[in-house]
Design a protein around this motif. Structure first.
Motif, PDB file in Angstrom:
ATOM      1  N   ILE A 207       3.237  -4.034  -6.213  1.00  0.00           N
ATOM      2  CA  ILE A 207       3.761  -2.647  -6.258  1.00  0.00           C
ATOM      3  C   ILE A 207       2.506  -1.857  -7.209  1.00  0.00           C
ATOM      4  N   ILE A 208       1.860  -2.542  -8.242  1.00  0.00           N
ATOM      5  CA  ILE A 208       1.125  -1.796  -9.058  1.00  0.00           C
ATOM      6  C   ILE A 208      -0.524  -1.447  -7.945  1.00  0.00           C
ATOM      7  N   VAL A 209      -0.645  -2.634  -7.226  1.00  0.00           N
ATOM      8  CA  VAL A 209      -1.764  -2.534  -6.286  1.00  0.00           C
ATOM      9  C   VAL A 209      -1.227  -1.286  -5.482  1.00  0.00           C
ATOM     10  N   ALA A 210      -0.284  -1.202  -4.988  1.00  0.00           N
ATOM     11  CA  ALA A 210       0.303  -0.144  -3.924  1.00  0.00           C
ATOM     12  C   ALA A 210       0.201   1.410  -4.713  1.00  0.00           C
ATOM     13  N   ALA A 211       0.513   1.364  -5.894  1.00  0.00           N
ATOM     14  CA  ALA A 211       0.519   2.680  -6.688  1.00  0.00           C
ATOM     15  C   ALA A 211      -0.858   3.096  -6.884  1.00  0.00           C
ATOM     16  N   ALA A 212      -1.730   1.872  -7.207  1.00  0.00           N
ATOM     17  CA  ALA A 212      -3.136   2.251  -7.465  1.00  0.00           C
ATOM     18  C   ALA A 212      -3.973   2.927  -5.867  1.00  0.00           C
ATOM     19  N   ALA A 213      -3.404   2.194  -4.901  1.00  0.00           N
ATOM     20  CA  ALA A 213      -3.787   2.687  -3.427  1.00  0.00           C
ATOM     21  C   ALA A 213      -3.181   4.074  -3.184  1.00  0.00           C
ATOM     22  N   VAL A 214      -1.928   4.540  -3.677  1.00  0.00           N
ATOM     23  CA  VAL A 214      -1.808   5.914  -3.662  1.00  0.00           C
ATOM     24  C   VAL A 214      -2.598   6.878  -4.289  1.00  0.00           C
ATOM     25  N   TYR A 215      -2.868   6.403  -5.535  1.00  0.00           N
ATOM     26  CA  TYR A 215      -3.753   7.419  -6.442  1.00  0.00           C
ATOM     27  C   TYR A 215      -5.066   7.265  -5.813  1.00  0.00           C
ATOM     28  N   VAL A 216      -5.650   6.391  -5.022  1.00  0.00           N
ATOM     29  CA  VAL A 216      -6.783   6.418  -4.350  1.00  0.00           C
ATOM     30  C   VAL A 216      -6.796   7.488  -3.192  1.00  0.00           C
ATOM     31  N   ALA A 217      -5.592   7.529  -2.342  1.00  0.00           N
ATOM     32  CA  ALA A 217      -5.295   8.443  -1.324  1.00  0.00           C
ATOM     33  C   ALA A 217      -5.222   9.815  -1.744  1.00  0.00           C
TER      34      ALA A 217
ATOM     35  N   TYR B 144      -6.241  11.330  -4.691  1.00  0.00           N
ATOM     36  CA  TYR B 144      -7.616  11.651  -5.123  1.00  0.00           C
ATOM     37  C   TYR B 144      -8.685  11.598  -4.353  1.00  0.00           C
ATOM     38  N   ARG B 145      -8.668  10.911  -3.092  1.00  0.00           N
ATOM     39  CA  ARG B 145      -9.661  10.591  -2.228  1.00  0.00           C
ATOM     40  C   ARG B 145     -10.913   9.919  -2.742  1.00  0.00           C
ATOM     41  N   ASP B 146     -10.592   8.875  -3.919  1.00  0.00           N
ATOM     42  CA  ASP B 146     -11.892   8.416  -4.456  1.00  0.00           C
ATOM     43  C   ASP B 146     -11.605   6.938  -4.231  1.00  0.00           C
ATOM     44  N   GLY B 147     -12.677   6.448  -3.381  1.00  0.00           N
ATOM     45  CA  GLY B 147     -12.757   5.068  -2.843  1.00  0.00           C
ATOM     46  C   GLY B 147     -13.370   4.204  -3.671  1.00  0.00           C
ATOM     47  N   SER B 148     -13.914   4.631  -4.842  1.00  0.00           N
ATOM     48  CA  SER B 148     -14.527   3.744  -5.734  1.00  0.00           C
ATOM     49  C   SER B 148     -13.615   2.782  -6.186  1.00  0.00           C
ATOM     50  N   ASN B 149     -12.428   2.600  -6.246  1.00  0.00           N
ATOM     51  CA  ASN B 149     -11.393   1.516  -6.708  1.00  0.00           C
ATOM     52  C   ASN B 149     -10.969   0.712  -5.874  1.00  0.00           C
ATOM     53  N   ILE B 150     -11.451   0.895  -4.636  1.00  0.00           N
ATOM     54  CA  ILE B 150     -10.814  -0.010  -3.750  1.00  0.00           C
ATOM     55  C   ILE B 150     -11.194  -1.561  -3.836  1.00  0.00           C
ATOM     56  N   PRO B 151     -12.498  -1.737  -4.115  1.00  0.00           N
ATOM     57  CA  PRO B 151     -12.762  -3.208  -4.592  1.00  0.00           C
ATOM     58  C   PRO B 151     -11.960  -3.854  -5.743  1.00  0.00           C
ATOM     59  N   LEU B 152     -11.578  -2.874  -6.483  1.00  0.00           N
ATOM     60  CA  LEU B 152     -10.923  -3.283  -8.020  1.00  0.00           C
ATOM     61  C   LEU B 152      -9.413  -3.624  -7.368  1.00  0.00           C
ATOM     62  N   LEU B 153      -8.920  -2.992  -6.377  1.00  0.00           N
ATOM     63  CA  LEU B 153      -7.561  -3.029  -5.617  1.00  0.00           C
ATOM     64  C   LEU B 153      -7.686  -4.585  -5.182  1.00  0.00           C
ATOM     65  N   ALA B 154      -8.716  -4.757  -4.328  1.00  0.00           N
ATOM     66  CA  ALA B 154      -8.576  -6.019  -3.393  1.00  0.00           C
ATOM     67  C   ALA B 154      -8.885  -7.245  -4.773  1.00  0.00           C
ATOM     68  N   ALA B 155      -9.433  -7.067  -5.601  1.00  0.00           N
ATOM     69  CA  ALA B 155      -9.732  -8.326  -6.722  1.00  0.00           C
ATOM     70  C   ALA B 155      -8.316  -8.498  -7.322  1.00  0.00           C
ATOM     71  N   VAL B 156      -7.575  -7.266  -7.758  1.00  0.00           N
ATOM     72  CA  VAL B 156      -6.345  -7.459  -8.406  1.00  0.00           C
ATOM     73  C   VAL B 156      -5.397  -8.049  -7.400  1.00  0.00           C
ATOM     74  N   ALA B 157      -5.302  -7.728  -5.925  1.00  0.00           N
ATOM     75  CA  ALA B 157      -4.306  -8.381  -5.364  1.00  0.00           C
ATOM     76  C   ALA B 157      -4.515  -9.980  -5.015  1.00  0.00           C
ATOM     77  N   LEU B 158      -5.979  -9.971  -5.004  1.00  0.00           N
ATOM     78  CA  LEU B 158      -6.293 -11.578  -4.759  1.00  0.00           C
ATOM     79  C   LEU B 158      -5.821 -12.385  -6.055  1.00  0.00           C
ATOM     80  N   LEU B 159      -6.125 -11.844  -7.058  1.00  0.00           N
ATOM     81  CA  LEU B 159      -5.852 -12.311  -8.368  1.00  0.00           C
ATOM     82  C   LEU B 159      -4.427 -12.710  -8.645  1.00  0.00           C
ATOM     83  N   GLY B 160      -3.562 -11.703  -8.048  1.00  0.00           N
ATOM     84  CA  GLY B 160      -2.130 -11.911  -8.108  1.00  0.00           C
ATOM     85  C   GLY B 160      -1.648 -13.019  -7.162  1.00  0.00           C
ATOM     86  N   PHE B 161      -2.375 -13.059  -6.111  1.00  0.00           N
ATOM     87  CA  PHE B 161      -1.897 -14.025  -5.239  1.00  0.00           C
ATOM     88  C   PHE B 161      -2.236 -15.379  -5.678  1.00  0.00           C
ATOM     89  N   VAL B 162      -3.593 -15.529  -6.117  1.00  0.00           N
ATOM     90  CA  VAL B 162      -3.855 -16.891  -6.620  1.00  0.00           C
ATOM     91  C   VAL B 162      -3.101 -17.449  -7.772  1.00  0.00           C
TER      92      VAL B 162
END
Length: 88
Positions: free
Chosen positions: A42-52, A54-72
């Motif tokens: 949910i936190i990753v999804a909220a951050a993705a909404v923030y990215v959408a 403000y159209r700021d794609g600089s946080n997308i690698p951070l989103l992927a890293a947090v999602a992967l860390l949560g899964f692992v």
């Protein structure tokens, strides 16, 4: 488009409230671990909404890293819990 973002944010807040309730009331450790995994998603999804918004794609690698860390993290915690219960 603002209406869509408002609705999505409200639904994420509702999902977060239900997840926190499951986290606090979960009868088993596995339920709580699953709730934490959903909370990370949910936190990753909220951050993705923030990215959408403000159209700021600089946080997308951070989103992927947090999602992967949560899964692992949740997979490791479930495996540790299963070992302690003697299931494997």
């Amino acid at each position: 488009m603002t209406l869509v973002f408002t609705v999505v944010t409200a639904l994420l807040c509702l999902a977060c409230a239900f997840t926190v309730a499951r986290l606090l009331l979960g009868p088993d450790t596995v339920d709580r671990i699953a709730a934490l995994d959903v909370l990370v998603i949910i936190i990753v999804a909220a951050a993705a909404v923030y990215v959408a918004i403000y159209r700021d794609g600089s946080n997308i690698p951070l989103l992927a890293a947090v999602a992967l860390l949560g899964f692992v993290g949740s997979a490791t915690a479930i495996r540790l819990t299963a070992r302690r219960k003697g299931l494997r």
